[in-house]
Design an enzyme around this catalytic site. Sequence first.
Site, short mmCIF file in Angstrom:
data_model
loop_
_atom_site.label_atom_id
_atom_site.label_comp_id
_atom_site.label_asym_id
_atom_site.label_seq_id
_atom_site.Cartn_x
_atom_site.Cartn_y
_atom_site.Cartn_z
CG ASP A 169 42.81 -24.76 51.58
OD1 ASP A 169 43.46 -24.44 50.56
OD2 ASP A 169 42.10 -23.95 52.19
CG ASN A 170 46.47 -23.11 53.00
OD1 ASN A 170 45.36 -23.03 52.47
ND2 ASN A 170 47.48 -22.33 52.68
CD GLU B 116 39.72 -19.10 51.59
OE1 GLU B 116 40.26 -19.77 52.48
OE2 GLU B 116 40.33 -18.76 50.55
CE LYS C 92 49.80 -18.96 50.16
NZ LYS C 92 49.48 -19.38 48.76
CG HIS D 52 41.45 -19.83 45.79
ND1 HIS D 52 42.19 -20.56 44.89
CD2 HIS D 52 41.93 -20.15 47.03
CE1 HIS D 52 43.08 -21.29 45.55
NE2 HIS D 52 42.94 -21.08 46.84
CG HIS E 159 41.96 -26.42 46.83
ND1 HIS E 159 41.24 -25.49 46.08
CD2 HIS E 159 42.69 -25.67 47.70
CE1 HIS E 159 41.54 -24.26 46.49
NE2 HIS E 159 42.42 -24.36 47.49
CG HIS F 23 47.31 -23.35 48.89
ND1 HIS F 23 47.35 -22.32 47.98
CD2 HIS F 23 45.99 -23.62 49.10
CE1 HIS F 23 46.11 -21.95 47.66
NE2 HIS F 23 45.26 -22.74 48.34
#
Length: 444
Positions: free
Chosen positions: A338-339, A241, A93, A238, A88, A90
């Site tokens: 994640d990010n 969250e 971004k 998602h 997972h 991104h």
Amino acid sequence: MLPSTSNYLLKNGRVPASLLEMKSSTQSASTVAITGSENNFCLVDIEIAAGTIAQIIPSGTEHLFPIADIPIFDLCKGLVWPCFVDMHTHLDKGHIWERSPNPDGTFARAIEAACADAQNNWNADDVYRRMEFGLKCSYAHGTNAIRTHIDSAGEQGTVSLEVVEALQAEWGDRLILQAVSLVSLDYFLTPAGEKLADRIAEIGGILGGVAYINPDLDKQLDRVFALAKERNLNLDFHTDENDDPESTTLQQVAKTALRHEFSGQIICGHCCSLAVQPPELVTETIALVKAANIGIVSLPMCNLYLQDRQFQATPRWRGVTLLHELKAAGIPVAVASDNCRDPFYGFGDHDVLEVFNMAVRIAHLDMPYGDWPCAVTKTPADLMGLPNLGRIAVGLAADLILFKARNFSELLSRVQGDRTVLRQGIKIDTTLPDYRELDDLLAI
């Protein structure tokens, strides 16, 4: 120093027991000596031939088959892991913090900053270079499979998904790159949403989006499941969250899956609100998730960063979901990056070891460590449909990470910048890309 050959013996390596699969009838797991204060490791010799794991033998015992005159490298009980699986992220971004920071660290401002950055900067070159920067980091740290969510609405989705295809072709011999659509679920109620589902099917991707509580959620979920079934697509959502006890989208996804008798793989990410809900609701939700065969991925670093963020106030909770309770119920649980260096998380380096390290601290995955190493290797590989990744076994590619650390205390107490990464038995260059590669994009 390992040779530039793919035929040699790694001697006296410690493999986490949960990541070692002894498939041969003459090589049962019970024949491998368990060592370590918590019985977490198997002390073994690993023969690598033509880039493949040819033998796994308990250290100090006679080898089952003759070993040719090949180099032998003593790991001195250093840890041997399979390459990581990061399920997972991104990547589209990533690495925009310098030009679009989050002004107050909240989730709402993260969305604002990321959307503004996309509108102003996300052309094909910008997205390609930042995503590839992330892939370079992941590869150098020892990851060999990544799933990324891609903002997929409108023209931006068209551009970004074309970039994904280009990167899949360019990096196909080094990394498996999977793509998940990321839109709000109401998008699938429109003709554009149906076209997106067709596009995801074209690139072999996963259908996904953000579920949030609203009057049309059941209708939205029904449509997404129908689109997925028609195109034989897996799903990745998602969910929840936030820290709102009334947010129950995870349960709604599970109920929809059961109603549709969905046979594909479903992943739900975040699931934060489950940790603040009353026990009876938690019990009901976990039972539904189990019945629906849903896998859960927690993003401990990003959720720690965003959740319960208040101005000049100390956060009161960690933002992670109920990892132990879900796992105890027999639900597959993974953790992921994640990010990375964007408004949703201002830090990170696409290093799954850091993810595991932080998850151990945040969610208490020690005492005992047990099979928690599977959460960044074997479990996400299985959930991503990659059964030959995330584990060490005879016949599999020698995609391994060698650490000087000999136990969890050493592994998680010091930055493992000197790790050795093997791909098909060959040591790769683990030099990380220079941030200056992106200076022209970020106006630094």
